[in-house]
Enzyme design. Structure first.
Site, PDB file in Angstrom:
ATOM      1  N   THR A  14       3.869  12.310  51.165  1.00  0.00           N
ATOM      2  CA  THR A  14       3.783  12.351  49.702  1.00  0.00           C
ATOM      3  C   THR A  14       4.613  11.251  49.047  1.00  0.00           C
ATOM      4  OG1 THR A  14       5.597  13.940  49.480  1.00  0.00           O
ATOM      5  CG2 THR A  14       3.379  14.844  49.749  1.00  0.00           C
ATOM      6  N   ASP A  15       4.345  11.045  47.768  1.00  0.00           N
ATOM      7  CA  ASP A  15       5.088  10.063  46.982  1.00  0.00           C
ATOM      8  C   ASP A  15       6.070  10.771  46.051  1.00  0.00           C
ATOM      9  OD1 ASP A  15       3.543  11.083  44.893  1.00  0.00           O
ATOM     10  OD2 ASP A  15       2.249   9.325  44.763  1.00  0.00           O
ATOM     11  N   ALA A  16       6.691  10.018  45.144  1.00  0.00           N
ATOM     12  CA  ALA A  16       7.698  10.588  44.242  1.00  0.00           C
ATOM     13  C   ALA A  16       7.107  11.640  43.302  1.00  0.00           C
ATOM     14  CB  ALA A  16       8.363   9.480  43.430  1.00  0.00           C
TER      15      ALA A  16
END
Length: 149
Positions: A14-16
């Site tokens: 996942t990303d931020a």
């Protein structure tokens, strides 16, 4: 039966914003590709380690239809298709509990590793493509029969 691969989304995927980072969905699709090769009897260690031919991706496309989060249980269905004597596509459908959340496609070309020139697909890949084509056609026929009933 269309080849399917199950995968749980990890935090590292996942990303931020907490959703799968766009490039990681292609990595997950590639895992499914590798698993389908192994499942069809191809020794993936020799396939990817010092081969005489390689199958680089020359085109990739992903459509995200819904967010994908850490902990989601993905089902990746893949359908490879021969498009010429030296190329094939793999179409991926990524679902979570029967809801399509993403679709992807990768195009691979067969090359000689040393000369980097295009080569005809080897017999083991043609066999893998043919097996998956028959399985996909059978699944489509079953699906259309179910819809008629």
């Amino acid at each position: 039966m269309i080849f399917t691969y199950q995968r749980t989304v990890r935090f590292a995927d996942t990303d931020a914003a907490g959703v799968v980072y766009f490039a990681n969905i292609l990595s997950i699709c590639h895992e499914a590709y590798e698993e389908s090769l192994w499942h069809s009897g191809i020794n993936i260690k020799t396939f990817f380690t010092h081969p005489s031919v390689a199958f680089p991706i020359v085109h990739a496309n992903v459509d995200f239809l819904r967010p994908i989060y850490c902990g989601d249980k993905l089902m990746i269905s893949l359908i490879p298709q021969k498009i010429s004597i030296d190329k094939f596509n793999i179409t991926y459908e990524i679902t979570i509990t029967d809801v399509i959340v993403a679709k992807a496609i990768t195009r691979h070309v067969c090359i000689d590793v040393n000369s980097r020139t295009k080569q005809e697909l080897p017999e083991e890949i043609i066999s893998w493509l043919e097996t998956n084509r028959r399985d996909a056609e059978g699944a489509e026929r079953r699906k259309s029969r179910e819809e008629i009933m």
